[in-house]
Design a protein around this motif. Structure first.
Motif, mmCIF file in Angstrom:
data_model
loop_
_atom_site.group_PDB
_atom_site.id
_atom_site.type_symbol
_atom_site.label_atom_id
_atom_site.label_comp_id
_atom_site.label_asym_id
_atom_site.label_seq_id
_atom_site.Cartn_x
_atom_site.Cartn_y
_atom_site.Cartn_z
ATOM 1 N N ASP A 280 -59.637 -33.503 -20.996
ATOM 2 C CA ASP A 280 -59.070 -34.755 -20.508
ATOM 3 C C ASP A 280 -58.133 -34.419 -19.344
ATOM 4 N N SER A 281 -58.336 -35.052 -18.200
ATOM 5 C CA SER A 281 -57.532 -34.714 -17.023
ATOM 6 C C SER A 281 -56.070 -35.094 -17.192
ATOM 7 N N ARG A 282 -55.764 -36.020 -18.111
ATOM 8 C CA ARG A 282 -54.353 -36.325 -18.363
ATOM 9 C C ARG A 282 -53.653 -35.120 -18.991
ATOM 10 N N ALA A 283 -54.355 -34.416 -19.856
ATOM 11 C CA ALA A 283 -53.782 -33.213 -20.450
ATOM 12 C C ALA A 283 -53.645 -32.110 -19.398
ATOM 13 N N SER A 596 -58.870 -44.274 1.543
ATOM 14 C CA SER A 596 -59.577 -44.334 0.259
ATOM 15 C C SER A 596 -58.801 -43.637 -0.841
ATOM 16 N N THR A 597 -58.306 -42.443 -0.544
ATOM 17 C CA THR A 597 -57.604 -41.692 -1.583
ATOM 18 C C THR A 597 -56.251 -42.297 -1.906
ATOM 19 N N VAL A 598 -55.570 -42.841 -0.906
ATOM 20 C CA VAL A 598 -54.272 -43.462 -1.171
ATOM 21 C C VAL A 598 -54.437 -44.757 -1.970
ATOM 22 N N LEU A 599 -55.493 -45.505 -1.707
ATOM 23 C CA LEU A 599 -55.694 -46.780 -2.391
ATOM 24 C C LEU A 599 -56.251 -46.628 -3.799
ATOM 25 N N GLY A 600 -56.674 -45.441 -4.183
ATOM 26 C CA GLY A 600 -57.038 -45.294 -5.589
ATOM 27 C C GLY A 600 -58.249 -44.471 -5.924
ATOM 28 N N ALA A 601 -59.009 -43.982 -4.957
ATOM 29 C CA ALA A 601 -60.169 -43.156 -5.288
ATOM 30 C C ALA A 601 -59.691 -41.861 -5.927
ATOM 31 N N GLN A 602 -60.200 -41.573 -7.105
ATOM 32 C CA GLN A 602 -59.851 -40.326 -7.771
ATOM 33 C C GLN A 602 -60.898 -40.030 -8.835
ATOM 34 N N ILE A 603 -60.934 -38.783 -9.246
ATOM 35 C CA ILE A 603 -61.811 -38.353 -10.324
ATOM 36 C C ILE A 603 -60.968 -38.133 -11.572
ATOM 37 N N THR A 604 -61.410 -38.704 -12.684
ATOM 38 C CA THR A 604 -60.740 -38.491 -13.961
ATOM 39 C C THR A 604 -61.751 -37.935 -14.960
ATOM 40 N N GLU A 607 -63.055 -37.158 -22.488
ATOM 41 C CA GLU A 607 -63.995 -36.620 -23.485
ATOM 42 C C GLU A 607 -64.959 -35.619 -22.861
ATOM 43 N N GLY A 608 -64.400 -34.769 -22.018
ATOM 44 C CA GLY A 608 -65.171 -33.670 -21.460
ATOM 45 C C GLY A 608 -66.047 -34.008 -20.285
ATOM 46 N N GLN A 609 -66.082 -35.268 -19.876
ATOM 47 C CA GLN A 609 -66.999 -35.681 -18.812
ATOM 48 C C GLN A 609 -66.257 -36.394 -17.704
ATOM 49 N N VAL A 610 -66.705 -36.178 -16.468
ATOM 50 C CA VAL A 610 -66.177 -36.946 -15.342
ATOM 51 C C VAL A 610 -66.522 -38.409 -15.559
ATOM 52 N N ALA A 611 -65.526 -39.276 -15.506
ATOM 53 C CA ALA A 611 -65.738 -40.688 -15.803
ATOM 54 C C ALA A 611 -66.476 -41.414 -14.683
ATOM 55 N N GLN A 612 -66.281 -40.985 -13.445
ATOM 56 C CA GLN A 612 -66.862 -41.694 -12.302
ATOM 57 C C GLN A 612 -68.306 -41.224 -12.069
ATOM 58 N N SER A 613 -69.158 -42.142 -11.639
ATOM 59 C CA SER A 613 -70.563 -41.789 -11.435
ATOM 60 C C SER A 613 -71.145 -42.325 -10.138
ATOM 61 N N SER A 614 -70.407 -43.175 -9.424
ATOM 62 C CA SER A 614 -70.955 -43.762 -8.202
ATOM 63 C C SER A 614 -69.810 -44.345 -7.385
ATOM 64 N N PHE A 670 -51.847 -43.952 -4.563
ATOM 65 C CA PHE A 670 -50.669 -44.804 -4.652
ATOM 66 C C PHE A 670 -50.913 -45.935 -5.657
ATOM 67 N N GLY A 671 -49.993 -46.077 -6.589
ATOM 68 C CA GLY A 671 -50.071 -47.173 -7.538
ATOM 69 C C GLY A 671 -51.037 -46.959 -8.671
ATOM 70 N N ALA A 672 -51.647 -45.750 -8.789
ATOM 71 C CA ALA A 672 -52.605 -45.504 -9.864
ATOM 72 C C ALA A 672 -52.125 -44.333 -10.708
ATOM 73 N N ASP A 673 -52.633 -44.260 -11.927
ATOM 74 C CA ASP A 673 -52.302 -43.133 -12.797
ATOM 75 C C ASP A 673 -53.141 -41.936 -12.401
ATOM 76 N N VAL A 674 -52.492 -40.859 -12.043
ATOM 77 C CA VAL A 674 -53.215 -39.649 -11.672
ATOM 78 C C VAL A 674 -53.711 -38.973 -12.937
ATOM 79 N N GLY A 675 -54.982 -38.590 -12.934
ATOM 80 C CA GLY A 675 -55.547 -37.914 -14.093
ATOM 81 C C GLY A 675 -56.272 -38.856 -15.012
#
Length: 675
Positions: A280-283, A596-604, A607-614, A670-675
């Motif tokens: 989990d990226s939060r951990a 894009s990255t400042v407005l919220g694009a990120q990978i989290t 459960e062992g898997q990257v949540a984003q897919s597209s 900016f404004g999003a939870d990292v991880g």
């Protein structure tokens, strides 16, 4: 050492072929060459030694050759070099070096051809060379008239170039380089679909493969039930892939069409073992935070910045085509480094380099991802098994969930503030991951050298601690600088806000007088009308960077209440801007990435898997979100600088500062939870 001017005969009777060593790379142990050739009919062909991943290398090569040969760019045919470091030198597209390292050798090659043609004409006319000029594909003389290049090729090819003085066209006589007119030479081919990308490569008799990839990070196949897959029409074979020799691992389905391969993959029944199914990226972020020292070395204002994982997400997903034969292998791939790829494959397959050919295709974006060989290794394994050409295709989800991501990091910045509100001492403590694709990047000193470009006269130090990376990480546009500069510039902006200081004046007071950054900062402030108060409801952010031999300052204007970025102004000093429209395009592309990255694009990871897919959940900026971008090229006498990665770090910092308004920035996005 090979002479600066060497003529290679053997490209055909009557052909003029000029090869010039690449001095910028000779120290690395190579004797590489770039080539300009002209056939007996006067047709000019330039070899482009490095891939074009969208940054416009092919256009700049065409302009340089056309400038030195005094012809129109449309008269220069371009030929993409295959992988061959002995012949072409280092071929990697990285660290914003392509144009910087190719400018002198390619211009010299073309200028050598021109001088040989002029000398041949002068000898024919029995006149001094100084009385002859090259113009519009011909040599001219006030009394003797005009001799087209095609009529001089044979005579020029017979000359010894070591006896012919060569001079580059001086900048004050440039017709093409440095001029504002003209876009990409391949724009029409790209927009009409004639450009062949890696994903278009399908040799006759070729098959297609897709790979069933682990459902969680690090897993490997345990049992494989492929009976239903093999029963489907068009399925040729099923092949387990072993990492790292065969890419990232998984189970490949080889079929006669893409549709059949995808159906076959859906029908597979695979159980998996190993890996980290609970990752989990939060951990991971908490682990990085916990690794910060208990106490900062500087007392005063302190902020912690947290940076998320980022995917490369090029518009063309990963792909590669391989044809392994008993006598060698041919690769078709949108690689960033065909020369090194050829060397690696030869070593891995136990073949002489002469038996490995890497054909470099056009690339639908790269941003550091295509410097890695994993799709090629998958294609090689599949072709060896099938005994035929095989194209490995990644879906968008494959690409998003199996990338080599930009590492996460945590930055703690501290500053002691003087009575005048200016910082007088600083500390920047970083905890991050290495780049797993290049183990040398586990060295904290190398990470610091990549990321730390603090230009302001505030004493202090940067310390880097490296934690083990729990997944694949790799080069992402600007590498570590995107994170370091983001934190440093936003922290400086907060110091300015708390002290009531003007953000531009703050930076000017801390920069060396007369520096390149001073000049670009003054220019961007002028363009953005900084001296006027911001419009009601808007806020502005400022950031600077000097790196890659270039300097840039960025001002962003935003509406904090709506998180809408209205305008981004940039002033850039790249030394000599050989292709101004390409300079602007590179800055604009970096601004979109930054937004894009400042407005919220990120990978989290959950459960062992990257949540984003597209792009549906990895939210890159849409057209409606893109601000007006104003790029000013500042005249300069500095040496030619790099550009491809330059604008991303300061653009991200300036945009975040503008969106935040009076609220301190503490992370990205900016404004999003990292991880």
């Amino acid at each position: 050492m090979i002479s600066r001017r060497t003529l290679l005969r053997g490209a055909g009777i009557g052909a003029l072929v000029v090869a010039v060593p690449v001095p910028a790379l000779a120290a690395e142990g190579f004797v590489p060459n770039v080539f300009v050739r002209m056939d007996a009919a006067g047709r000019i062909t330039a070899t482009v030694p490095r891939p074009d991943t969208g940054q416009g290398v092919r256009t700049v090569v065409a302009l340089m050759v056309a400038e030195e040969l005094a012809v129109d760019p449309g008269d220069v045919a371009l030929e993409q070099a295959h992988g061959d470091t002995e012949r072409f030198g280092a071929q990697g597209v990285a660290n914003s070096t392509s144009v910087r390292q190719l400018s002198t050798p390619i211009r010299t090659a073309a200028a050598t051809a021109r001088c040989l043609l002029v000398t041949a004409a002068a000898e024919r006319w029995r006149v001094p060379v100084a009385e002859c000029t090259a113009r519009d594909g011909a040599v001219h003389h006030p009394r003797r008239g005009r001799a087209p290049y095609r009529s001089l090729v044979r005579a020029a090819a017979a000359l010894d170039p070591a006896t012919v003085p060569v001079e580059l066209t001086p900048q004050d006589r440039w017709r093409l380089l440095g001029k504002t007119r003209g876009g990409r030479v391949d724009a029409r081919a790209i927009t009409t679909g004639r450009t062949r990308y890696g994903i278009d490569s399908r040799p006759p008799g070729g098959l297609v493969a897709v790979v069933a990839r682990p459902p969680w990070i690090g897993a490997v196949p345990d049992t494989i039930d492929d009976a239903a897959t093999r029963a489907l029409p068009g399925v040729v074979d099923v092949l387990p892939l072993i990492a790292p020799a065969e890419g990232q691992g998984g189970v490949a389905v080889i079929a006669r069409s893409t549709h059949q391969a995808l159906r076959g993959r859906d029908a597979l029944r695979v159980t998996w073992r190993g890996g980290t199914p609970t990752a989990d990226s939060r951990a991971w972020l908490a682990d990085l935070r916990a690794a910060l020292p208990a106490q900062s070395p500087v007392d005063g204002l302190q902020r912690v910045f947290e940076m998320p994982l980022l995917a490369h997400a090029p518009m063309e997903p990963m792909n590669a085509t391989a044809h392994v034969r008993p006598d060698g292998v041919t690769i078709w791939a949108p690689t960033q480094d065909p020369g090194s790829l050829r060397t690696q494959l030869a070593r891995q397959l136990g073949l002489p380099a002469s038996s490995v050919r890497v054909e470099t295709t056009a690339s639908g974006g790269a941003f550091g991802r295509r410097i890695e060989p994993d799709p090629v290794l998958e294609a090689v394994a599949c072709s060896r098994r099938a005994g035929a050409p095989v194209q490995v295709l990644w879906t968008r989800a494959d690409d998003m969930r199996n990338d080599s991501y930009r590492p996460m990091s945590v930055h703690r910045l501290s500053a002691e503030i003087g009575p005048d509100g200016l910082p007088i001492r600083r500390a920047h403590e970083v905890v991050t991951w290495p780049l797993t694709v290049l183990p040398i990047f586990s060295n904290p000193a190398l990470i610091k050298a990549s990321g730390d470009h603090f230009p302001y006269s505030v004493p202090g130090d940067v310390t880097v601690a490296v934690r083990p990376a729990p997944l694949r990480t790799g080069f992402w546009r600007s590498v570590y600088a995107g994170q370091f500069v983001y934190a440093e510039e936003n922290f400086l902006s907060e110091i300015g806000r708390r002290s009531g200081l003007d953000q531009v004046a703050l930076r000017r007071s801390l920069l060396p007088a007369g520096s390149r950054l001073h000049q670009v900062l003054d220019k961007v402030a002028e363009r953005a009308r900084w001296s006027r108060p911001p419009a009601p409801g808007t806020a502005r952010g400022v950031a600077c960077l000097e790196e890659y031999g270039s300097a840039i300052a960025v001002i962003a204007v935003a509406e904090p209440s709506s998180r809408r970025v209205l305008r981004v102004h940039a002033a850039v000093d790249v030394g000599v801007a050989l292709h101004p429209s390409g300079v602007r395009a590179q800055v604009e592309g970096c601004v979109v990435d930054a937004l894009s990255t400042v407005l919220g694009a990120q990978i989290t990871v959950r459960e062992g898997q990257v949540a984003q897919s597209s792009f549906g959940d990895y939210r890159w900026a849409r057209i409606g979100q893109t601000p007006d971008v104003d790029v000013t090229i500042v005249p300069s006498t500095a040496p030619l600088g790099g550009l491809g990665e330059l604008a991303y770090p300061p653009a991200a910092a300036a945009i975040a500062a503008a969106i935040s308004g009076d609220t301190p920035v503490t992370g990205m996005p900016f404004g999003a939870d990292v991880g």
